[in-house]
Motif scaffolding. Structure first.
Motif, PDB file in Angstrom:
ATOM      1  N   MET A 190      41.342  37.170  30.971  1.00 65.30           N
ATOM      2  CA  MET A 190      40.940  38.134  32.000  1.00 65.30           C
ATOM      3  C   MET A 190      41.070  37.430  33.349  1.00 65.30           C
ATOM      4  O   MET A 190      40.225  36.633  33.732  1.00 65.30           O
ATOM      5  N   MET A 191      42.145  37.710  34.053  1.00 66.89           N
ATOM      6  CA  MET A 191      42.437  37.003  35.300  1.00 66.89           C
ATOM      7  C   MET A 191      42.320  37.928  36.498  1.00 66.89           C
ATOM      8  O   MET A 191      42.875  39.026  36.498  1.00 66.89           O
ATOM      9  N   PHE A 192      41.593  37.469  37.508  1.00 68.87           N
ATOM     10  CA  PHE A 192      41.429  38.211  38.748  1.00 68.87           C
ATOM     11  C   PHE A 192      42.132  37.454  39.870  1.00 68.87           C
ATOM     12  O   PHE A 192      41.881  36.267  40.083  1.00 68.87           O
ATOM     13  N   PHE A 193      43.002  38.146  40.593  1.00 71.35           N
ATOM     14  CA  PHE A 193      43.727  37.551  41.711  1.00 71.35           C
ATOM     15  C   PHE A 193      43.353  38.298  42.997  1.00 71.35           C
ATOM     16  O   PHE A 193      43.523  39.518  43.079  1.00 71.35           O
ATOM     17  N   PHE A 194      42.847  37.562  43.980  1.00 66.90           N
ATOM     18  CA  PHE A 194      42.527  38.119  45.289  1.00 66.90           C
ATOM     19  C   PHE A 194      43.513  37.522  46.291  1.00 66.90           C
ATOM     20  O   PHE A 194      43.653  36.299  46.367  1.00 66.90           O
ATOM     21  N   PHE A 195      44.181  38.365  47.081  1.00 63.28           N
ATOM     22  CA  PHE A 195      45.225  37.851  47.973  1.00 63.28           C
ATOM     23  C   PHE A 195      45.438  38.831  49.127  1.00 63.28           C
ATOM     24  O   PHE A 195      44.856  39.923  49.166  1.00 63.28           O
ATOM     25  N   LYS A 196      46.305  38.430  50.071  1.00 56.68           N
ATOM     26  CA  LYS A 196      46.580  39.249  51.248  1.00 56.68           C
ATOM     27  C   LYS A 196      47.837  40.098  51.095  1.00 56.68           C
ATOM     28  O   LYS A 196      47.895  41.226  51.573  1.00 56.68           O
ATOM     29  N   GLU A 197      48.880  39.542  50.467  1.00 54.71           N
ATOM     30  CA  GLU A 197      50.147  40.246  50.348  1.00 54.71           C
ATOM     31  C   GLU A 197      50.666  40.154  48.918  1.00 54.71           C
ATOM     32  O   GLU A 197      50.522  39.126  48.255  1.00 54.71           O
ATOM     33  N   TRP A 198      51.316  41.231  48.463  1.00 55.40           N
ATOM     34  CA  TRP A 198      51.845  41.261  47.105  1.00 55.40           C
ATOM     35  C   TRP A 198      52.876  40.162  46.869  1.00 55.40           C
ATOM     36  O   TRP A 198      53.043  39.666  45.761  1.00 55.40           O
ATOM     37  N   SER A 199      53.575  39.782  47.913  1.00 55.04           N
ATOM     38  CA  SER A 199      54.618  38.758  47.777  1.00 55.04           C
ATOM     39  C   SER A 199      54.051  37.425  47.295  1.00 55.04           C
ATOM     40  O   SER A 199      54.776  36.617  46.696  1.00 55.04           O
ATOM     41  N   GLU A 200      52.769  37.189  47.538  1.00 55.11           N
ATOM     42  CA  GLU A 200      52.147  35.928  47.112  1.00 55.11           C
ATOM     43  C   GLU A 200      52.201  35.766  45.598  1.00 55.11           C
ATOM     44  O   GLU A 200      52.295  34.637  45.094  1.00 55.11           O
ATOM     45  N   LEU A 201      52.143  36.879  44.867  1.00 56.83           N
ATOM     46  CA  LEU A 201      52.137  36.800  43.402  1.00 56.83           C
ATOM     47  C   LEU A 201      53.464  36.292  42.863  1.00 56.83           C
ATOM     48  O   LEU A 201      53.509  35.672  41.798  1.00 56.83           O
ATOM     49  N   PHE A 232      43.310  55.254  24.509  1.00 55.86           N
ATOM     50  CA  PHE A 232      42.033  54.541  24.575  1.00 55.86           C
ATOM     51  C   PHE A 232      42.207  53.157  23.960  1.00 55.86           C
ATOM     52  O   PHE A 232      42.879  52.993  22.947  1.00 55.86           O
ATOM     53  N   ALA A 233      41.604  52.159  24.584  1.00 53.36           N
ATOM     54  CA  ALA A 233      41.564  50.816  23.991  1.00 53.36           C
ATOM     55  C   ALA A 233      40.365  50.074  24.545  1.00 53.36           C
ATOM     56  O   ALA A 233      39.961  50.275  25.701  1.00 53.36           O
ATOM     57  N   ARG A 234      39.781  49.233  23.699  1.00 53.96           N
ATOM     58  CA  ARG A 234      38.677  48.381  24.122  1.00 53.96           C
ATOM     59  C   ARG A 234      39.025  46.936  23.757  1.00 53.96           C
ATOM     60  O   ARG A 234      39.973  46.688  22.997  1.00 53.96           O
ATOM     61  N   TRP A 235      38.264  46.018  24.271  1.00 57.17           N
ATOM     62  CA  TRP A 235      38.514  44.614  23.982  1.00 57.17           C
ATOM     63  C   TRP A 235      38.270  44.312  22.514  1.00 57.17           C
ATOM     64  O   TRP A 235      37.257  44.727  21.941  1.00 57.17           O
ATOM     65  N   GLY A 236      39.206  43.541  21.936  1.00 56.56           N
ATOM     66  CA  GLY A 236      39.080  43.152  20.540  1.00 56.56           C
ATOM     67  C   GLY A 236      38.726  41.693  20.371  1.00 56.56           C
ATOM     68  O   GLY A 236      38.802  41.169  19.257  1.00 56.56           O
ATOM     69  N   ARG A 237      38.334  41.037  21.468  1.00 56.50           N
ATOM     70  CA  ARG A 237      38.001  39.610  21.430  1.00 56.50           C
ATOM     71  C   ARG A 237      37.059  39.307  22.588  1.00 56.50           C
ATOM     72  O   ARG A 237      36.920  40.117  23.513  1.00 56.50           O
ATOM     73  N   PRO A 238      36.383  38.145  22.570  1.00 55.55           N
ATOM     74  CA  PRO A 238      35.512  37.766  23.690  1.00 55.55           C
ATOM     75  C   PRO A 238      36.299  37.669  24.992  1.00 55.55           C
ATOM     76  O   PRO A 238      37.499  37.368  24.995  1.00 55.55           O
ATOM     77  N   LEU A 239      35.617  37.911  26.094  1.00 54.09           N
ATOM     78  CA  LEU A 239      36.239  37.818  27.414  1.00 54.09           C
ATOM     79  C   LEU A 239      36.229  36.359  27.870  1.00 54.09           C
ATOM     80  O   LEU A 239      35.215  35.675  27.761  1.00 54.09           O
ATOM     81  N   ALA A 240      37.359  35.907  28.382  1.00 58.24           N
ATOM     82  CA  ALA A 240      37.462  34.551  28.930  1.00 58.24           C
ATOM     83  C   ALA A 240      38.027  34.679  30.343  1.00 58.24           C
ATOM     84  O   ALA A 240      39.239  34.554  30.551  1.00 58.24           O
ATOM     85  N   PRO A 241      37.163  34.983  31.320  1.00 59.46           N
ATOM     86  CA  PRO A 241      37.645  35.294  32.669  1.00 59.46           C
ATOM     87  C   PRO A 241      37.874  34.074  33.555  1.00 59.46           C
ATOM     88  O   PRO A 241      37.286  33.010  33.357  1.00 59.46           O
ATOM     89  N   VAL A 242      38.740  34.282  34.548  1.00 61.10           N
ATOM     90  CA  VAL A 242      38.976  33.293  35.592  1.00 61.10           C
ATOM     91  C   VAL A 242      39.388  34.070  36.838  1.00 61.10           C
ATOM     92  O   VAL A 242      39.967  35.158  36.738  1.00 61.10           O
ATOM     93  N   ALA A 243      39.072  33.523  38.018  1.00 57.50           N
ATOM     94  CA  ALA A 243      39.405  34.209  39.268  1.00 57.50           C
ATOM     95  C   ALA A 243      40.070  33.245  40.234  1.00 57.50           C
ATOM     96  O   ALA A 243      39.738  32.055  40.279  1.00 57.50           O
ATOM     97  N   PHE A 244      40.998  33.778  41.015  1.00 55.38           N
ATOM     98  CA  PHE A 244      41.722  32.990  42.003  1.00 55.38           C
ATOM     99  C   PHE A 244      41.623  33.663  43.373  1.00 55.38           C
ATOM    100  O   PHE A 244      41.708  34.895  43.467  1.00 55.38           O
ATOM    101  N   GLY A 245      41.445  32.868  44.396  1.00 58.11           N
ATOM    102  CA  GLY A 245      41.493  33.399  45.751  1.00 58.11           C
ATOM    103  C   GLY A 245      40.174  33.868  46.322  1.00 58.11           C
ATOM    104  O   GLY A 245      40.154  34.566  47.346  1.00 58.11           O
ATOM    105  N   ILE A 246      39.052  33.490  45.696  1.00 66.38           N
ATOM    106  CA  ILE A 246      37.740  33.879  46.230  1.00 66.38           C
ATOM    107  C   ILE A 246      36.853  32.648  46.365  1.00 66.38           C
ATOM    108  O   ILE A 246      37.074  31.632  45.713  1.00 66.38           O
ATOM    109  N   ASP A 247      35.825  32.770  47.218  1.00 64.64           N
ATOM    110  CA  ASP A 247      34.921  31.647  47.422  1.00 64.64           C
ATOM    111  C   ASP A 247      33.857  31.624  46.332  1.00 64.64           C
ATOM    112  O   ASP A 247      33.766  32.528  45.493  1.00 64.64           O
TER     113      ASP A 247
END
Length: 210
Positions: free
Chosen positions: A67-78, A19-34
């Motif tokens: 906290m990074m979110f990646f949206f993509f078509k193929e795993w090779s893109e990463l 079990f683990a929970r966040w120990g700090r504020p969330l600082a999110p960013v997202a890539f690949g979405i409108d």
């Protein structure tokens, strides 16, 4: 919800409790979405943060974004994302394994010295299945699965979300109660002891009485 069921949510396929929970504020960013989907994701994360009593920050002092979110078509893109292999160890072999397994999502967590979550990387390959899921359902589901370190089997047989007759998607009340309990200040930010599940259940019971 029973003590056994609560414990199962954090018991991995190999039988270990983690079990683990966040120990700090969330600082999110997202890539690949409108922008429209970004707004939906932002709302979902804000809802999860409010439920957990966590703050959302513009930046994390150590990582910039934790906290990074990646949206993509193929795993090779990463494999072409600059410096991502510095944040996610063995990125090349990992993405090739995910390709072989035809996976459409993966989450990688990093932890602080106290065992709490300090970073989460969410990878979503928008295959035919995920592309059919509404933005609200997809973003809410990923937000739920990123707010805690759940078992790798936690939601294999049942979604944390409920779909109402009018097709509105909501977080199941029992999952919401579990997330609230998990962030109770009296509980540790990390535990590998199965008895922690009993403490979680006890906090849920207190919350219900209140």
């Amino acid at each position: 919800m029973t003590p056994e069921k609560v414990t199962e949510f954090f018991t991995r396929a190999d039988g270990s409790y983690a079990f683990a929970r966040w120990g700090r504020p969330l600082a999110p960013v997202a890539f690949g979405i409108d922008d429209a989907t970004l707004s939906v994701l932002k709302g979902s994360l804000e809802a999860m943060a409010a439920l957990a009593g966590q703050n959302i920050a513009e930046t994390d002092p150590e990582l910039g974004s934790n906290m990074m979110f990646f949206f993509f078509k193929e795993w090779s893109e990463l494999r072409d994302v600059p410096k991502l292999d510095k944040l996610v160890p063995n990125l090349g072999p990992l993405t090739r394994k995910l390709e072989k397994n035809q996976a459409n999502q993966y989450r990688f967590f990093r932890f602080d010295d106290a065992g709490g979550i300090k970073a989460c990387f969410v990878f979503l390959r928008m295959d035919e299945h995920l592309s059919k899921v509404s933005a609200h359902t997809l973003c809410l589901s990923q937000s739920v699965q990123s707010i805690l370190l759940w078992s790798d089997t936690a939601f294999l047989n049942a979604s944390p979300l409920a779909i109402l007759p009018d097709e509105t998607t909501l977080l199941k009340p029992e999952i919401g109660a579990l997330i609230r309990a998990a962030y109770d200040p009296a509980l540790p930010s990390h535990s590998s002891d199965p008895s922690h599940g009993l403490r979680l259940f006890a906090r849920m019971s207190v919350d219900k009485m209140d």
